[in-house]
Write a protein that holds these residues in place. Structure first.
Motif, PDB file in Angstrom:
ATOM      1  N   MET A   1      42.261  46.361  55.463  1.00 13.11           N
ATOM      2  CA  MET A   1      42.099  47.722  54.956  1.00 13.11           C
ATOM      3  C   MET A   1      41.229  47.769  53.705  1.00 13.11           C
ATOM      4  O   MET A   1      40.541  48.767  53.460  1.00 13.11           O
ATOM      5  N   ASP A   2      41.234  46.699  52.908  1.00 12.94           N
ATOM      6  CA  ASP A   2      40.322  46.642  51.754  1.00 12.94           C
ATOM      7  C   ASP A   2      38.867  46.708  52.221  1.00 12.94           C
ATOM      8  O   ASP A   2      38.048  47.431  51.646  1.00 12.94           O
ATOM      9  N   LEU A   3      38.548  45.942  53.268  1.00 11.94           N
ATOM     10  CA  LEU A   3      37.179  45.927  53.763  1.00 11.94           C
ATOM     11  C   LEU A   3      36.814  47.251  54.426  1.00 11.94           C
ATOM     12  O   LEU A   3      35.669  47.708  54.330  1.00 11.94           O
ATOM     13  N   TYR A   4      37.776  47.863  55.091  1.00 16.08           N
ATOM     14  CA  TYR A   4      37.521  49.146  55.761  1.00 16.08           C
ATOM     15  C   TYR A   4      37.318  50.265  54.743  1.00 16.08           C
ATOM     16  O   TYR A   4      36.404  51.084  54.880  1.00 16.08           O
TER      17      TYR A   4
ATOM     18  N   PHE B   1      30.135  46.789  60.058  1.00 16.07           N
ATOM     19  CA  PHE B   1      30.780  45.811  60.939  1.00 16.07           C
ATOM     20  C   PHE B   1      32.277  46.068  61.087  1.00 16.07           C
ATOM     21  O   PHE B   1      32.844  45.847  62.152  1.00 16.07           O
ATOM     22  N   ILE B   2      32.910  46.532  60.023  1.00 18.53           N
ATOM     23  CA  ILE B   2      34.356  46.753  60.048  1.00 18.53           C
ATOM     24  C   ILE B   2      34.625  48.223  60.367  1.00 18.53           C
ATOM     25  O   ILE B   2      34.211  49.114  59.642  1.00 18.53           O
ATOM     26  N   GLY B   3      35.345  48.453  61.443  1.00 19.98           N
ATOM     27  CA  GLY B   3      35.644  49.805  61.889  1.00 19.98           C
ATOM     28  C   GLY B   3      35.124  50.034  63.285  1.00 19.98           C
ATOM     29  O   GLY B   3      34.038  49.560  63.641  1.00 19.98           O
ATOM     30  N   SER B   4      35.888  50.739  64.109  1.00 20.46           N
ATOM     31  CA  SER B   4      35.483  51.023  65.477  1.00 20.46           C
ATOM     32  C   SER B   4      35.830  52.462  65.839  1.00 20.46           C
ATOM     33  O   SER B   4      36.992  52.850  65.717  1.00 20.46           O
TER      34      SER B   4
ATOM     35  N   LYS C   1      26.354  47.768  53.041  1.00 18.29           N
ATOM     36  CA  LYS C   1      26.152  48.468  54.316  1.00 18.29           C
ATOM     37  C   LYS C   1      26.540  47.587  55.499  1.00 18.29           C
ATOM     38  O   LYS C   1      27.100  48.072  56.487  1.00 18.29           O
ATOM     39  N   PHE C   2      26.243  46.286  55.425  1.00 15.47           N
ATOM     40  CA  PHE C   2      26.560  45.391  56.536  1.00 15.47           C
ATOM     41  C   PHE C   2      28.060  45.364  56.808  1.00 15.47           C
ATOM     42  O   PHE C   2      28.497  45.515  57.952  1.00 15.47           O
ATOM     43  N   VAL C   3      28.855  45.169  55.764  1.00 14.30           N
ATOM     44  CA  VAL C   3      30.315  45.126  55.933  1.00 14.30           C
ATOM     45  C   VAL C   3      30.832  46.487  56.405  1.00 14.30           C
ATOM     46  O   VAL C   3      31.685  46.570  57.298  1.00 14.30           O
ATOM     47  N   ALA C   4      30.314  47.565  55.835  1.00 19.00           N
ATOM     48  CA  ALA C   4      30.749  48.908  56.218  1.00 19.00           C
ATOM     49  C   ALA C   4      30.493  49.174  57.697  1.00 19.00           C
ATOM     50  O   ALA C   4      31.310  49.797  58.387  1.00 19.00           O
TER      51      ALA C   4
END
Length: 352
Positions: free
Chosen positions: A219-222, A233-236, A228-231
């Motif tokens: 949830m920290d990463l989400y 990649f994490i989440g569907s 931008k890359f992490v944003a």
């Protein structure tokens, strides 16, 4: 204690460097997931921990031991592969106990450990079968059982669910999560599937091109990605990104027909990339809007509208299953500016 610590770990193949000075600490009992696109180095990093790939520079510790140069058999790890790697001529029982037998463990102890693993993984009814008589999910449970019998300090999983169909993947995901809870073991898991990462991990390590982009809880990463890359990649479904122009505390979004929003964070004037989660967008039919519904997908409880914008940027909107907009409908898009994220278009760093 059986945590894993990597300090400035580097891997080179000749003149080509594929892992670039990775620093990472995994606590005892953590379920740590390595994620990233194909070729990012996640499996290489796992194999370095296992000792199947030599570490060119830096150190790897398991617990208090420096295992950088240790043989794989002496590291106290057990690895579960994508391809099961079972002996086809052996029964389930023989496959699970083979490693112990080869190490000279007494028969009674082998039987006890195999029986315990079979009980944990609910394999008792299949012990006399050979791999060809098992389903893909059962074969993977046997491979995990073989790892359990070794009593390792650290379990390593290299995309173990990739060969399973969708329903079995869900079942095995639950099985692995239950196993982690029951064994209280340190587990490191490689996947390209961010849904697996989000549902299994205590800690996610996002990799790109052999470097760590960000480490944190799912949830920290989400909720708080660093770039931008992490944003994305994490989440569907993935986060939508649209170009905007910041000026005087406001951002204009050409992709949304020139919509102007107040910015909840101080932004320098000029170009900015705006990130919008599909779940945070609301559609309304609007004949005057230049944004049009291209395709709609109904998946039961949820639906996805795929939009075409006047600037050519693609936007996905998640709605309830009965609120889908017909293809060809012109729509306006609304959202709370507090849910938007802002990124530097050149460096891709998050602007906070």
């Amino acid at each position: 204690m059986s945590g894993v610590t990597l300090t400035k770990a580097i891997k080179r193949y000749g003149d080509v460097q594929v892992i670039h000075g990775v620093d990472l600490e995994i606590e005892h009992g953590e379920f740590c997931v390595f994620v990233g696109p194909s070729g990012c180095g996640k499996s290489t990093l796992l194999r370095m921990i296992a000792g199947l790939e030599e570490t060119t520079e830096g150190t790897i510790q398991i617990g208090a031991r420096d295992v950088t140069k240790a043989d794989p058999a002496d590291r106290g790890v057990a690895m579960v592969f994508q391809t099961y790697a079972l002996y086809p001529h052996m029964t389930v029982e023989e496959n699970m106990g083979f490693g112990l037998k080869m190490n000279g463990v007494p028969k009674a102890e082998v039987a006890e450990k195999v029986g315990r693993a079979a009980e944990i993984l609910q394999l008792g009814d299949y012990m006399r079968r050979k791999p060809k008589a098992l389903s893909g999910g059962q074969r993977q449970r046997v491979a995990i059982g073989r790892a359990i019998t070794r009593g390792p300090e650290v379990f390593l999983f290299d995309e173990p669910l990739s060969n399973l169909d969708a329903e079995l993947r869900v079942d095995m995901r639950v099985e692995i999560a239950r196993l982690h809870k029951e064994l209280d073991a340190t587990m490191i898991y490689v996947t390209h599937d961010q849904v697996e990462a989000m549902t299994l991990a205590d800690k996610i390590v996002v990799l790109r091109a052999g470097r760590i982009e960000q480490v944190g809880s799912p949830m920290d990463l989400y909720q708080d990605p660093d770039n931008k890359f992490v944003a994305g990649f994490i989440g569907s479904p993935s986060m939508n990104f649209v170009n905007g122009t910041a000026a005087g505390g406001k951002v204009t979004l050409p992709a949304l027909g020139g919509k102007v929003i107040e910015t909840p964070v101080a932004l320098p004037d000029g170009p900015v990339t705006v990130g919008l989660r599909p779940q945070n967008l609301v559609l309304a039919a609007d004949d005057r809007s230049p944004v049009e519904v291209d395709i709609s997908e109904r998946l039961g409880g949820v639906a996805y509208d795929y939009l075409t914008t006047p600037t050519g940027e693609k936007i996905v909107v998640e709605t309830k299953g009965d609120e889908v907009q017909p293809a060809g409908t012109r729509v306006s898009i609304d959202f709370d500016p507090q849910t938007a994220m802002f990124f530097d278009p050149d460096t891709e760093a998050r602007l906070r």
